[in-house]
Design an enzyme around this catalytic site. Structure first.
Site, short mmCIF file in Angstrom:
data_model
loop_
_atom_site.label_atom_id
_atom_site.label_comp_id
_atom_site.label_asym_id
_atom_site.label_seq_id
_atom_site.Cartn_x
_atom_site.Cartn_y
_atom_site.Cartn_z
N ARG A 1 0.25 -8.84 13.51
CA ARG A 1 -0.24 -7.94 12.58
C ARG A 1 -1.16 -8.48 11.56
NH1 ARG A 1 5.10 -5.16 10.62
NH2 ARG A 1 3.64 -3.81 9.28
N ARG B 1 12.09 -1.34 10.25
CA ARG B 1 11.11 -1.00 11.38
C ARG B 1 10.96 -2.02 12.39
NH1 ARG B 1 5.39 -0.32 7.98
NH2 ARG B 1 4.69 -1.29 10.11
N ARG C 1 -8.57 1.27 9.63
CA ARG C 1 -8.40 -0.34 10.02
C ARG C 1 -9.37 -1.12 10.67
NH1 ARG C 1 -2.55 0.52 9.51
NH2 ARG C 1 -1.33 -1.53 9.56
N LYS D 1 0.68 -1.21 0.01
CA LYS D 1 0.06 -0.06 0.00
C LYS D 1 0.91 1.20 0.02
CE LYS D 1 -2.15 -0.99 3.78
NZ LYS D 1 -1.34 -2.07 4.08
N ARG E 1 12.43 -6.29 4.40
CA ARG E 1 12.29 -4.84 3.70
C ARG E 1 13.12 -3.80 4.88
NH1 ARG E 1 5.98 -3.10 4.50
NH2 ARG E 1 5.85 -2.98 6.79
P1 AMP Z 1 1.75 0.46 9.41
O1 AMP Z 1 2.63 1.12 8.90
O2 AMP Z 1 0.38 0.84 8.44
O3 AMP Z 1 1.91 -1.20 8.91
O4 AMP Z 1 1.20 0.59 10.85
C1 AMP Z 1 2.15 0.16 11.81
C2 AMP Z 1 1.31 -0.14 13.20
O5 AMP Z 1 0.96 1.17 13.52
C3 AMP Z 1 0.04 -1.02 13.17
O6 AMP Z 1 0.48 -2.14 13.11
C4 AMP Z 1 -0.57 -0.37 14.08
O7 AMP Z 1 -0.09 -0.56 15.54
C5 AMP Z 1 -0.58 1.03 14.09
N1 AMP Z 1 -1.28 1.74 13.00
C6 AMP Z 1 -1.46 2.21 12.16
N2 AMP Z 1 -2.30 2.48 11.61
C7 AMP Z 1 -3.32 2.43 12.33
C8 AMP Z 1 -4.88 2.47 12.44
N3 AMP Z 1 -5.38 3.12 11.39
N4 AMP Z 1 -5.40 1.89 13.38
C9 AMP Z 1 -4.91 1.43 14.72
N5 AMP Z 1 -3.40 1.20 14.73
C10 AMP Z 1 -2.60 1.69 13.52
#
Ligand code: AMP
Length: 218
Positions: free
Chosen positions: A172, A161, A88, A13, A127
């Site tokens: 996740r 990360r 989410r 994404k 990554r």
């Molecule tokens: P991402 O970079 O989108 O994979 O997000 C990394 C982490 O941030 C996720 O595993 C969640 O812990 C948190 N996170 C990001 N976006 C959201 C969201 N919209 N709602 C809840 N937690 C989020």
């Protein structure tokens, strides 16, 4: 035009959002990036979010909804945004709908970048990004031309990360299936859902997304 990109962690994404930004004059809004910035800055929100993110769970709806609500009031989002990693949960999707109505805007499309779980663990655990310009790389699938040197800016520093490890990735993915996948029928019922095959190479996924966006009503 406002667009939601849906799909599992590691599905591409963020990569695709960055590639679509220039073509369509949109701004990428990644709640993951915003939360990581909050964690690095040591803000109150960052302190609350860190443990939850490290455990591969979702940060509370209130926090991410407030972050997006505030961000949408900034002028650069007026022409349209790509929501990446938000919403989410169904509660977040409902809050987004209400927020957009309140701000006199709407959602034009939701697109699922579909990738089976079996491919995601290897994608995520390999990554990393350039610490200086943010260019994305992968141990196996996308190495820099010269080992240890960023193709784009020449930097020799890279970051991974904290949550991109095998154990957290499984959590996740569980969170994705339990809490985020219900958004697919949510947007399908609204008649704005499309699907692209996220297992194709990066450029082909972008082409498929562009085709959908070109025929999307503004
Ligand atoms: P991402 O970079 O989108 O994979 O997000 C990394 C982490 O941030 C996720 O595993 C969640 O812990 C948190 N996170 C990001 N976006 C959201 C969201 N919209 N709602 C809840 N937690 C989020």
């Amino acid at each position: 035009m406002n667009l939601v990109l849906l799909g599992p962690p590691g599905g591409g994404k963020g990569t695709q959002a960055k590639r679509l930004m220039d073509t369509f004059g949109l701004v990428q809004l990644s709640t993951g990036d915003m939360l990581r910035a909050a964690v690095s800055s040591g803000s109150e929100i960052g302190k609350k979010a860190k443990a939850v993110m490290d455990a591969g769970q979702l940060v509370s709806d209130d926090i991410v909804i407030a972050i997006i609500d505030e961000r949408l009031d900034q002028a650069d989002t007026q022409n349209g945004v790509i929501f990446d990693g938000f919403p989410r949960t169904v509660a977040q999707a409902e809050a987004l709908d209400a927020m957009l109505v309140r701000k006199g805007r709407g959602l034009n499309a939701a697109i699922e970048v579909r990738v089976p779980d079996a491919l995601l663990i290897e994608r995520i655990t390999g990554r990393y990004t350039c610490a200086k310009c943010g260019a994305g790389y992968h141990d196996k699938f996308q190495k820099p031309a010269k080992d240890g040197v960023c193709d784009k800016c020449g930097s020799t520093e890279f970051i991974r990360r904290a949550d991109d490890n095998a154990e957290t990735v499984t959590k996740r993915l569980d969170a994705y299936h339990a809490q985020t996948a219900p958004l697919l029928p949510y947007y399908e019922k609204k008649g704005i859902l499309s699907v692209v095959d996220g297992t194709q190479d990066i450029a082909k996924v972008t082409t498929d997304l562009e085709t959908i966006l070109k025929s999307t009503k503004k």
